[in-house]
Scaffold this motif. Structure first.
Motif, mmCIF file in Angstrom:
data_model
loop_
_atom_site.group_PDB
_atom_site.id
_atom_site.type_symbol
_atom_site.label_atom_id
_atom_site.label_comp_id
_atom_site.label_asym_id
_atom_site.label_seq_id
_atom_site.Cartn_x
_atom_site.Cartn_y
_atom_site.Cartn_z
ATOM 1 N N UNK A 18 39.604 31.310 35.707
ATOM 2 C CA UNK A 18 40.196 31.344 37.189
ATOM 3 C C UNK A 18 39.519 30.583 38.117
ATOM 4 N N UNK A 19 38.094 30.770 37.866
ATOM 5 C CA UNK A 19 37.320 29.925 38.928
ATOM 6 C C UNK A 19 37.386 28.567 38.612
ATOM 7 N N UNK A 20 37.241 28.175 37.150
ATOM 8 C CA UNK A 20 37.303 26.531 36.743
ATOM 9 C C UNK A 20 38.744 26.042 37.210
ATOM 10 N N UNK A 21 39.565 26.776 37.049
ATOM 11 C CA UNK A 21 40.989 26.439 37.358
ATOM 12 C C UNK A 21 41.174 26.206 38.884
ATOM 13 N N UNK A 22 40.564 26.880 39.639
ATOM 14 C CA UNK A 22 40.676 26.806 41.220
ATOM 15 C C UNK A 22 39.724 25.692 41.594
ATOM 16 N N UNK A 36 37.304 24.325 52.949
ATOM 17 C CA UNK A 36 36.465 25.022 52.408
ATOM 18 C C UNK A 36 37.088 26.384 51.678
ATOM 19 N N UNK A 37 38.021 26.449 51.216
ATOM 20 C CA UNK A 37 38.538 27.769 50.586
ATOM 21 C C UNK A 37 37.743 27.803 49.046
ATOM 22 N N UNK A 38 37.269 28.978 48.897
ATOM 23 C CA UNK A 38 36.261 29.033 47.454
ATOM 24 C C UNK A 38 37.222 28.939 46.337
ATOM 25 N N UNK A 39 36.646 28.364 45.227
ATOM 26 C CA UNK A 39 37.592 28.155 44.170
ATOM 27 C C UNK A 39 37.792 29.320 43.357
ATOM 28 N N UNK A 40 37.199 30.365 43.495
ATOM 29 C CA UNK A 40 37.849 31.666 42.743
ATOM 30 C C UNK A 40 38.976 32.185 43.515
ATOM 31 N N UNK A 41 38.989 32.116 44.915
ATOM 32 C CA UNK A 41 39.988 32.484 45.676
ATOM 33 C C UNK A 41 41.384 31.585 45.293
ATOM 34 N N UNK A 42 41.012 30.301 45.209
ATOM 35 C CA UNK A 42 42.316 29.205 44.827
ATOM 36 C C UNK A 42 42.937 29.764 43.587
ATOM 37 N N UNK A 161 44.486 43.852 50.750
ATOM 38 C CA UNK A 161 44.670 43.404 52.200
ATOM 39 C C UNK A 161 43.313 42.668 52.648
ATOM 40 N N UNK A 162 42.277 43.317 52.390
ATOM 41 C CA UNK A 162 40.945 42.559 52.929
ATOM 42 C C UNK A 162 41.043 41.357 52.527
ATOM 43 N N UNK A 163 41.394 40.799 51.193
ATOM 44 C CA UNK A 163 41.189 39.617 50.723
ATOM 45 C C UNK A 163 42.381 38.592 51.242
ATOM 46 N N UNK A 164 43.489 39.184 51.368
ATOM 47 C CA UNK A 164 44.634 38.290 52.145
ATOM 48 C C UNK A 164 44.081 37.902 53.633
ATOM 49 N N UNK A 165 43.500 38.959 54.351
ATOM 50 C CA UNK A 165 43.170 38.705 55.686
ATOM 51 C C UNK A 165 41.985 37.493 55.716
ATOM 52 N N UNK A 166 40.880 37.965 54.775
ATOM 53 C CA UNK A 166 39.846 36.794 54.610
ATOM 54 C C UNK A 166 40.280 35.273 54.346
#
Length: 398
Positions: A18-22, A36-42, A161-166
């Motif tokens: 998932x990280x590499x895909x992001x 600058x959105x982190x690759x794991x988040x993408x 919820x926390x991740x969506x807010x971040x």
């Protein structure tokens, strides 16, 4: 519905995929790189959406072993503890102290506003705190760490919820910083105050030199992290006897900070900060990857409206705080305007966003060394440490 269970090794492997895909997706979609959105988040959001669709269609539900997530989280926050260098804080002078005080006040404001609005919206204060400094100043790392803590208190879907807010905070902080800094500079005609002293440049160069890397020192850095984590468990156990609930990594952060400052003041051994930061960064990516693939987006539905209200309020707070507080406290000059743009970045997201905001301003107007020295120190070294303690205090109140 078929349930697919993955053990901790398979979970780790999927998180890396998932990280590499992001990372590859970020190269294709420039707006993701810009903010600058982190690759794991993408990559994680894409996977979480797919997982949600499969769950809602009653086709497939994933089950993950999250053992390695906790380990990666511990390593990352221990590396943050090693950043707490009191000698730098002392040598940074009045400006560094003032910026640190501003950030401390911002953290308290974010959490106080979150709790107040939660009561107005008739939702749990813990729901409010998930959109407070946990996800704003804390960003994805702190969001992923404190989400499970909130869930332990009975708040279902807290990590989601926390991740969506971040994620919202990263985008909002990046969008806000540049225009705010530009407005301050033009309105106050501040270009005439744009200057950098040789002392600032030397100080910045000395601090950056501490982060040089060497392949031979990574093993020692790993050992230092392991020692801090081991003794940190003892500190965490002692802290828990106070009756308050502390995240597992708080003790490790405290021990790491002590080790760093013994090194700075005695010079009996060297803490390999460059290598420690690299190891912490790798573990943060893995931690976020695992945290993202385990998100259950369907748990957000009932909290969609309160979350939107909370995030809009936090955005307004950040703008007003940077415009009226940070700018005035830091001297009302060009450097203060650049700093205000930077605080928008890490006050709602992460230090890389702060640096991107400041770079956009300095590329357009003029160089500014002092903000480039102060923001990484406060944003990377002290903000997460202080934020974790403040969040713990607020959580224990509710």
């Amino acid at each position: 519905m078929y349930k697919l269970s993955l053990d901790m090794y398979q979970t780790l492997a999927l998180a890396v995929v998932v990280l590499v895909f992001g990372a590859n997706l970020k190269k294709q979609v420039k707006i993701l790189e810009k903010f600058c959105i982190p690759s794991p988040v993408v990559g994680g959001i894409v996977f979480a959406c797919l997982s949600c669709i499969l769950y809602k269609l009653n086709i497939l539900e994933f089950s993950f072993d999250e053992t390695l997530k906790s380990i990666c989280m511990m390593v990352f926050f221990t590396s943050v503890g090693f950043n707490a260098n009191l000698k730098i804080l002392k040598s940074g002078g009045v400006n560094l102290i003032l910026l640190l005080i501003c950030v401390c006040v911002l953290i308290v404001f974010q959490n106080s506003l979150a709790v107040f609005l939660a009561k107005v919206l008739h939702v749990s204060p813990l729901v409010g705190l998930s959109a407070g400094s946990i996800s704003m100043v804390g960003g994805h790392g702190t969001a992923g760490a404190f989400g499970p803590v909130l869930e332990d208190f009975g708040m279902e879907g807290a990590t989601t919820l926390c991740t969506a807010a971040a994620t919202f905070g990263l985008v909002a902080g990046s969008l806000m910083g540049g225009p705010l800094g530009r407005k301050l500079i033009i309105k106050g005609n501040l270009l005439k105050s744009a200057k950098s002293s040789e002392h600032d440049k030397v100080e910045l160069k000395e601090e950056q030199s501490k982060y040089r890397r060497s392949a031979q020192r990574y093993s020692t850095a790993a050992f230092q992290l392991a020692i801090a984590m081991g003794f940190g468990t003892i500190v965490s156990t002692l802290l828990s006897k106070t009756g308050m609930t502390f995240p597992a990594y708080i003790g490790a952060m405290i021990v790491a900070a002590i080790m760093r400052n013994i090194c700075e003041y005695s010079s009996k051994y060297e803490v390999h900060m460059g290598e420690i930061r690299d190891i912490g960064g790798i573990c943060l990516s893995l931690f976020l990857g695992i945290a993202m693939i385990t998100l259950k987006l369907w748990q957000l539905a009932s909290l969609a409206l309160p979350l939107v209200v909370l995030l809009c309020a936090q955005t307004l707070l950040m703008f007003l705080f940077a415009y009226f507080v940070v700018f005035n406290v830091m001297g009302r000059d060009y450097d203060a305007a650049v700093l205000s743009a930077g605080v928008c970045g890490f006050g709602m997201g992460a230090t890389p966003n702060a640096m991107a905001n400041m770079q956009a301003i300095t590329n357009k107007f003029a160089p500014a060394v002092k903000p480039y020295l102060l923001v990484p120190i406060v944003g990377s070294m002290f903000a997460d440490f202080i934020n974790s303690l403040c969040i713990t205090f607020f959580i224990n109140q509710f």
